[in-house]
Design a protein around this motif. Sequence first.
Motif, mmCIF file in Angstrom:
data_model
loop_
_atom_site.group_PDB
_atom_site.id
_atom_site.type_symbol
_atom_site.label_atom_id
_atom_site.label_comp_id
_atom_site.label_asym_id
_atom_site.label_seq_id
_atom_site.Cartn_x
_atom_site.Cartn_y
_atom_site.Cartn_z
ATOM 1 N N LYS A 5 0.857 -1.180 0.000
ATOM 2 C CA LYS A 5 0.000 0.000 0.000
ATOM 3 C C LYS A 5 0.885 1.220 0.000
ATOM 4 N N LYS A 6 0.470 2.243 -0.721
ATOM 5 C CA LYS A 6 1.345 3.385 -0.892
ATOM 6 C C LYS A 6 0.513 4.656 -0.931
ATOM 7 N N PHE A 7 0.877 5.591 -0.077
ATOM 8 C CA PHE A 7 0.261 6.908 -0.115
ATOM 9 C C PHE A 7 1.199 7.818 -0.888
ATOM 10 N N ILE A 8 0.628 8.672 -1.699
ATOM 11 C CA ILE A 8 1.402 9.549 -2.577
ATOM 12 C C ILE A 8 1.246 10.980 -2.098
ATOM 13 N N LEU A 9 2.358 11.695 -2.029
ATOM 14 C CA LEU A 9 2.325 13.097 -1.641
ATOM 15 C C LEU A 9 2.089 13.923 -2.903
ATOM 16 N N ASN A 10 1.003 14.629 -2.941
ATOM 17 C CA ASN A 10 0.593 15.406 -4.113
ATOM 18 C C ASN A 10 1.092 16.843 -3.978
ATOM 19 N N GLU A 11 2.395 17.016 -4.093
ATOM 20 C CA GLU A 11 2.982 18.347 -3.898
ATOM 21 C C GLU A 11 2.616 19.321 -5.013
ATOM 22 N N ALA A 12 2.242 18.815 -6.162
ATOM 23 C CA ALA A 12 1.855 19.684 -7.266
ATOM 24 C C ALA A 12 0.379 20.088 -7.176
ATOM 25 N N ASN A 19 -9.145 6.195 -9.125
ATOM 26 C CA ASN A 19 -8.985 5.361 -7.939
ATOM 27 C C ASN A 19 -8.173 6.020 -6.825
ATOM 28 N N PHE A 20 -8.050 7.316 -6.851
ATOM 29 C CA PHE A 20 -7.291 8.025 -5.825
ATOM 30 C C PHE A 20 -8.240 8.809 -4.932
ATOM 31 N N TYR A 21 -7.895 8.872 -3.665
ATOM 32 C CA TYR A 21 -8.645 9.686 -2.712
ATOM 33 C C TYR A 21 -7.714 10.750 -2.169
ATOM 34 N N GLU A 22 -8.246 11.935 -1.981
ATOM 35 C CA GLU A 22 -7.473 13.000 -1.355
ATOM 36 C C GLU A 22 -7.715 12.956 0.142
ATOM 37 N N ILE A 23 -6.645 13.061 0.895
ATOM 38 C CA ILE A 23 -6.751 13.106 2.350
ATOM 39 C C ILE A 23 -6.424 14.515 2.797
ATOM 40 N N ILE A 61 -10.844 -0.478 -0.982
ATOM 41 C CA ILE A 61 -11.200 0.382 0.137
ATOM 42 C C ILE A 61 -11.995 1.560 -0.414
ATOM 43 N N GLN A 62 -13.217 1.665 0.048
ATOM 44 C CA GLN A 62 -14.076 2.778 -0.363
ATOM 45 C C GLN A 62 -13.769 4.000 0.499
ATOM 46 N N LYS A 63 -14.185 5.152 0.029
ATOM 47 C CA LYS A 63 -13.944 6.408 0.743
ATOM 48 C C LYS A 63 -14.511 6.346 2.161
ATOM 49 N N TYR A 64 -15.724 5.832 2.316
ATOM 50 C CA TYR A 64 -16.329 5.778 3.648
ATOM 51 C C TYR A 64 -15.558 4.836 4.569
ATOM 52 N N GLU A 65 -14.881 3.826 4.008
ATOM 53 C CA GLU A 65 -14.066 2.920 4.814
ATOM 54 C C GLU A 65 -12.748 3.600 5.204
ATOM 55 N N LEU A 66 -12.192 4.331 4.252
ATOM 56 C CA LEU A 66 -10.934 5.028 4.511
ATOM 57 C C LEU A 66 -11.099 6.063 5.620
#
Length: 148
Positions: A5-12, A19-23, A61-66
């Motif tokens: 599992k990998k979270f990506i830092l969206n510096e741009a 399939n991406f969620y923003e946290i 993993i759905q948004k509501y689960e995340l």
Amino acid sequence: MRDRKKFILNEANLIARDNFYEIKPKFKIDKYLLFAILNSRITSLFLEDIGRSHGKGILKIQKYELEKLKIVNPDSISKQDQQLLTKLGLGLSKSSEKDALQYITKIDKVLLQYVSTNLNVNKLEILLREKVDSRLDRKSGHLKLVNE
């Protein structure tokens, strides 16, 4: 997600699609500190617990689960460890895929003291590997037998 599992830092600050969620944290937190916590094997283990196996071994993993994902509370971490995790998170954000695991191991060593007294990095790796393997084995229809 399949294996890692990998979270990506969206510096741009690009728009997340498909399939991406923003946290977006509700409280102010250093982005590299949060990045380190999210990419730890501890968080990965929690993701395995909230996600569902969904065809071909994919962890869905759905948004509501995340939104229910538990992470190590940054407020429970000492200032010194927060600084170290921030530094490690920055390094992880700039690392190659090959070097990322070295950073994650260092992050896990710091975070483990805040979640468990009987786990070390090796035990954590084994526990996570067993969960991932179990999910991936279900995709192929193979069942592991006790004492096999």
